[in-house]
Design an enzyme around this catalytic site. Structure first.
Site, PDB file in Angstrom:
ATOM      1  CD1 TRP A   8      29.137 119.390  80.512  1.00  0.00           C
ATOM      2  CD2 TRP A   8      28.371 117.772  79.351  1.00  0.00           C
ATOM      3  NE1 TRP A   8      29.460 119.477  79.236  1.00  0.00           N
ATOM      4  CE2 TRP A   8      28.816 118.534  78.704  1.00  0.00           C
ATOM      5  CE3 TRP A   8      27.475 116.630  79.185  1.00  0.00           C
ATOM      6  CZ2 TRP A   8      29.141 118.253  77.249  1.00  0.00           C
ATOM      7  CZ3 TRP A   8      27.746 116.397  77.635  1.00  0.00           C
ATOM      8  CH2 TRP A   8      28.482 116.958  76.689  1.00  0.00           C
ATOM      9  N   GLY A  50      30.089 122.423  84.842  1.00  0.00           N
ATOM     10  CA  GLY A  50      30.881 121.278  84.788  1.00  0.00           C
ATOM     11  C   GLY A  50      31.461 120.812  83.583  1.00  0.00           C
ATOM     12  CG  ASP A  51      32.036 122.139  78.956  1.00  0.00           C
ATOM     13  OD1 ASP A  51      31.354 121.390  78.318  1.00  0.00           O
ATOM     14  OD2 ASP A  51      32.738 122.794  78.606  1.00  0.00           O
ATOM     15  CG  LEU A  52      37.860 119.423  80.737  1.00  0.00           C
ATOM     16  CD1 LEU A  52      38.415 119.647  82.106  1.00  0.00           C
ATOM     17  CD2 LEU A  52      38.527 118.075  80.677  1.00  0.00           C
TER      18      LEU A  52
END
Length: 213
Positions: A137, A156-158
């Site tokens: 990330w 992977g960024d929420l």
């Protein structure tokens, strides 16, 4: 072609191919991304600021610079400085290890700072994530906001995952494979970073790294 024109082209491309993003493109216009050339400084300062408030990170970083007479320490200086001096500035022991590991990777060439702007994405991600304290990330954010690369999909960024779930009517947060498939389906390449930015805007929850925007 300069970055500003590329961002205009990116907005046009995404608007034409992805009707879900189009309203946010209309609302916000082309992204005003401002990459910079202080790549080493960005990596070191971001390590210091991990999991801290902006105010706390700024205070600790100022103390670190004061330790080196107000200047950015070289990798050699970071390796040589006593860890207790950095600890006295407020840097945790794990972060001190990260900073020194970064310095060692730069000195021995495992992280090729001389060619960091031209390394292929996969190679650069591999080099960055080999450094303690830099995950995928962090590597993605660095490549987008510091280097200005427009073709990075931050899987992977929420925030991106949540925006995709809401905007595209998914039952659950998408995984890497889901995001890559959706990106291809909606013709995001070669502007995946730009698509991610509009996804952040859809949540009105852009990551702190957009301070460069």
């Amino acid at each position: 072609m300069n970055l500003e024109k590329n961002l205009v082209m990116a907005a046009r491309h995404l608007k034409e191919h992805d009707p879900k993003l189009a309203p946010f493109i209309n609302r916000h216009g082309p992204w005003r991304l401002r990459p910079h050339s202080d790549h080493y400084g960005e990596l070191v300062s971001s390590m210091v600021g991990q999991q801290l408030s902006v105010k706390a990170a700024s205070t600790i970083w100022r103390r670190v610079l004061e330790l080196f007479a107000g200047k950015m320490p070289t990798p050699e200086q970071l390796l040589a400085v006593d860890s207790e001096q950095l600890r006295a500035c407020g840097v945790s022991y794990p972060k001190i290890n990260y900073m020194k590991d970064l310095a060692q990777h730069i000195i021995d060439g495992r992280l090729d700072m001389a060619h960091i702007t031209s390394l292929p994405n996969n190679e650069l991600i591999e080099q960055l994530t080999a450094v303690k304290g830099i995950g995928e990330w962090s590597a993605h954010m660095f490549m987008i906001f510091s280097l200005g690369r427009l073709d990075i999909l931050p899987t992977g960024d929420l925030g991106v995952r949540k925006a995709v779930m809401l905007l595209y009517g998914l039952a659950a947060l998408p995984n890497r494979q889901d995001l890559e498939k959706l990106a291809r389906k909606n013709h995001w390449p070669p502007y995946e970073s730009v698509a991610a930015w509009y996804l952040w805007q859809s949540l009105d929850n852009a990551p702190k790294e957009t301070r460069h925007s």
